[in-house]
Every structure is written in structure tokens, then in C-alpha cells.
Write a protein that holds these residues in place. Structure first.
Motif, short mmCIF file in Angstrom:
data_model
loop_
_atom_site.label_atom_id
_atom_site.label_comp_id
_atom_site.label_asym_id
_atom_site.label_seq_id
_atom_site.Cartn_x
_atom_site.Cartn_y
_atom_site.Cartn_z
N VAL A 1 4.55 1.39 -13.21
CA VAL A 1 4.80 1.01 -11.91
C VAL A 1 3.77 0.32 -11.23
O VAL A 1 4.11 -0.69 -10.57
CB VAL A 1 5.45 2.06 -11.30
N GLY A 2 2.56 0.72 -11.16
CA GLY A 2 1.51 0.31 -10.17
C GLY A 2 1.07 -1.19 -10.67
O GLY A 2 0.75 -1.88 -9.93
N VAL A 3 0.82 -1.48 -11.83
CA VAL A 3 0.53 -2.62 -12.42
C VAL A 3 1.27 -3.81 -12.03
O VAL A 3 1.02 -4.70 -11.48
CB VAL A 3 0.26 -2.75 -14.04
N PRO A 4 2.76 -3.86 -12.31
CA PRO A 4 3.67 -4.88 -11.97
C PRO A 4 3.64 -5.07 -10.27
O PRO A 4 3.63 -5.88 -9.66
CB PRO A 4 4.85 -4.54 -12.62
N LEU A 5 3.67 -3.89 -9.47
CA LEU A 5 3.61 -3.99 -8.55
C LEU A 5 2.38 -4.74 -7.58
O LEU A 5 2.47 -5.54 -6.91
CB LEU A 5 3.55 -2.48 -7.72
N THR A 6 1.05 -4.51 -8.31
CA THR A 6 -0.12 -4.95 -7.80
C THR A 6 -0.14 -6.47 -8.16
O THR A 6 -0.41 -7.30 -7.24
CB THR A 6 -1.14 -4.39 -8.59
N ILE A 7 0.41 -6.86 -9.49
CA ILE A 7 0.61 -8.23 -9.89
C ILE A 7 1.45 -9.10 -9.03
O ILE A 7 1.26 -10.06 -8.53
CB ILE A 7 0.91 -8.43 -11.38
N GLY A 8 2.59 -8.39 -8.58
CA GLY A 8 3.53 -8.92 -7.49
C GLY A 8 3.00 -9.34 -6.30
O GLY A 8 3.45 -10.39 -5.57
N VAL B 1 1.47 6.54 -7.07
CA VAL B 1 0.48 7.60 -7.40
C VAL B 1 0.77 9.09 -7.00
O VAL B 1 0.48 9.79 -7.80
CB VAL B 1 -0.75 6.95 -6.78
N ARG B 2 1.21 9.09 -5.95
CA ARG B 2 1.31 10.72 -5.79
C ARG B 2 2.61 11.16 -6.27
O ARG B 2 2.74 12.43 -6.58
CB ARG B 2 1.81 10.54 -4.10
N LEU B 3 3.91 10.54 -6.68
CA LEU B 3 5.06 10.90 -6.98
C LEU B 3 5.35 10.99 -8.39
O LEU B 3 6.09 11.80 -9.05
CB LEU B 3 6.23 10.23 -6.01
N LEU B 4 4.81 10.00 -9.07
CA LEU B 4 5.13 9.58 -10.23
C LEU B 4 4.31 10.65 -11.52
O LEU B 4 3.25 10.71 -11.08
CB LEU B 4 5.05 8.11 -11.11
N PRO B 5 4.85 11.33 -12.33
CA PRO B 5 4.16 12.22 -13.29
C PRO B 5 3.46 11.24 -14.45
O PRO B 5 4.03 10.57 -14.80
CB PRO B 5 5.23 13.25 -13.94
N GLY B 6 2.41 11.66 -14.77
CA GLY B 6 1.66 11.01 -15.78
C GLY B 6 1.02 9.75 -15.51
O GLY B 6 1.63 9.15 -14.69
N ILE B 7 -0.11 9.46 -16.26
CA ILE B 7 -0.82 8.07 -15.86
C ILE B 7 0.03 6.72 -16.46
O ILE B 7 -0.03 5.81 -15.76
CB ILE B 7 -2.10 8.25 -16.77
N VAL C 1 0.86 -1.25 -0.03
CA VAL C 1 -0.05 -0.05 0.05
C VAL C 1 0.82 1.14 -0.01
O VAL C 1 0.57 2.14 -0.70
CB VAL C 1 -1.02 0.04 1.18
N ALA C 2 1.88 1.09 0.71
CA ALA C 2 2.68 2.46 0.93
C ALA C 2 3.40 2.76 -0.45
O ALA C 2 3.56 3.84 -1.16
CB ALA C 2 3.81 2.33 1.91
N LEU C 3 3.79 1.64 -1.08
CA LEU C 3 4.70 1.83 -2.63
C LEU C 3 3.67 2.29 -3.56
O LEU C 3 4.06 2.90 -4.31
CB LEU C 3 5.07 0.62 -2.77
N LEU C 4 2.32 1.53 -3.64
CA LEU C 4 1.41 2.19 -4.37
C LEU C 4 1.04 3.57 -4.17
O LEU C 4 0.98 4.29 -5.14
CB LEU C 4 0.00 1.21 -4.40
N PHE C 5 0.72 4.00 -3.02
CA PHE C 5 0.46 5.53 -2.61
C PHE C 5 1.62 6.19 -3.02
O PHE C 5 1.51 7.29 -3.90
CB PHE C 5 0.27 5.40 -1.26
#
Length: 90
Positions: free
Chosen positions: A62-69, A50-56, A43-47
Motif C-alpha cells: 500500500v505504501g509504495v504505490p501511495l508514495t509514487i502516486g 503503517v499503523r493499521l496494516l499487519p506485516g511488512i 501523510v495521513a494515509l501513509l501513517f
């Protein structure tokens, strides 16, 4: 056996497992400190993503591989595996 006893029993896992299967639906619930730590880190890495990376596109990259992992780790560390459930076992 009371409802309380059945709930407590359903959240016990064997050694080496971090998550208990959900009683309804598919997925898992963290029940050990390792499971909770893995969930908090995810949750901390996903947050942060979302907060720090620019652009969707960067957020998704980053978010999709993190969630799959996280899902792979949770599925492998779930006592009883992931499949559809509807209530307590009889």
C-alpha cells in the motif's frame, strides 16, 4: 533585491500549480492550500497504512504505490518541474 524578497519570489507559483520547486536539491514545497491538503492527506494515509496494516508486505504493497502516486501528482503540479537546483536563479 534583498534575500527576503528573493525567498518570497521563489515561492510564488502560477495559477494551476500547487508546489514550488525546492531551491536546493530536487523536489517541491507545497505553497497553496491544494498542495498542503494533498501533502496532509498523503501523510495521513501513509501513517494509517503503517499503523493499521499487519506485516511488512502489506505495508509496502500500500505504501509504495501511495508514495509514487503522491510524487507523480507533486511533480505534475510543480511550477518549473523537478530537476536538480543549487540556490537561486541568477
Amino acid at each position: 533585491m534583498t534575500i527576503k524578497d528573493r525567498i518570497e519570489k521563489s515561492y510564488r507559483v502560477r495559477d494551476g500549480y500547487w508546489f514550488a520547486p525546492k531551491r536546493f536539491g530536487m523536489g517541491a514545497v507545497p505553497v497553496t492550500w491544494q498542495g498542503w491538503l494533498a501533502t496532509i492527506i498523503y501523510v495521513a494515509l501513509l501513517f494509517a497504512c503503517v499503523r493499521l496494516l499487519p506485516g511488512i508486505a502489506a505495508k509496502l504493497a500500500v505504501g509504495v504505490p501511495l508514495t509514487i502516486g503522491f510524487m507523480v501528482i507533486a511533480a505534475r503540479k510543480t511550477d518549473g518541474g523537478w530537476h536538480w537546483r543549487w540556490g537561486f536563479k541568477k
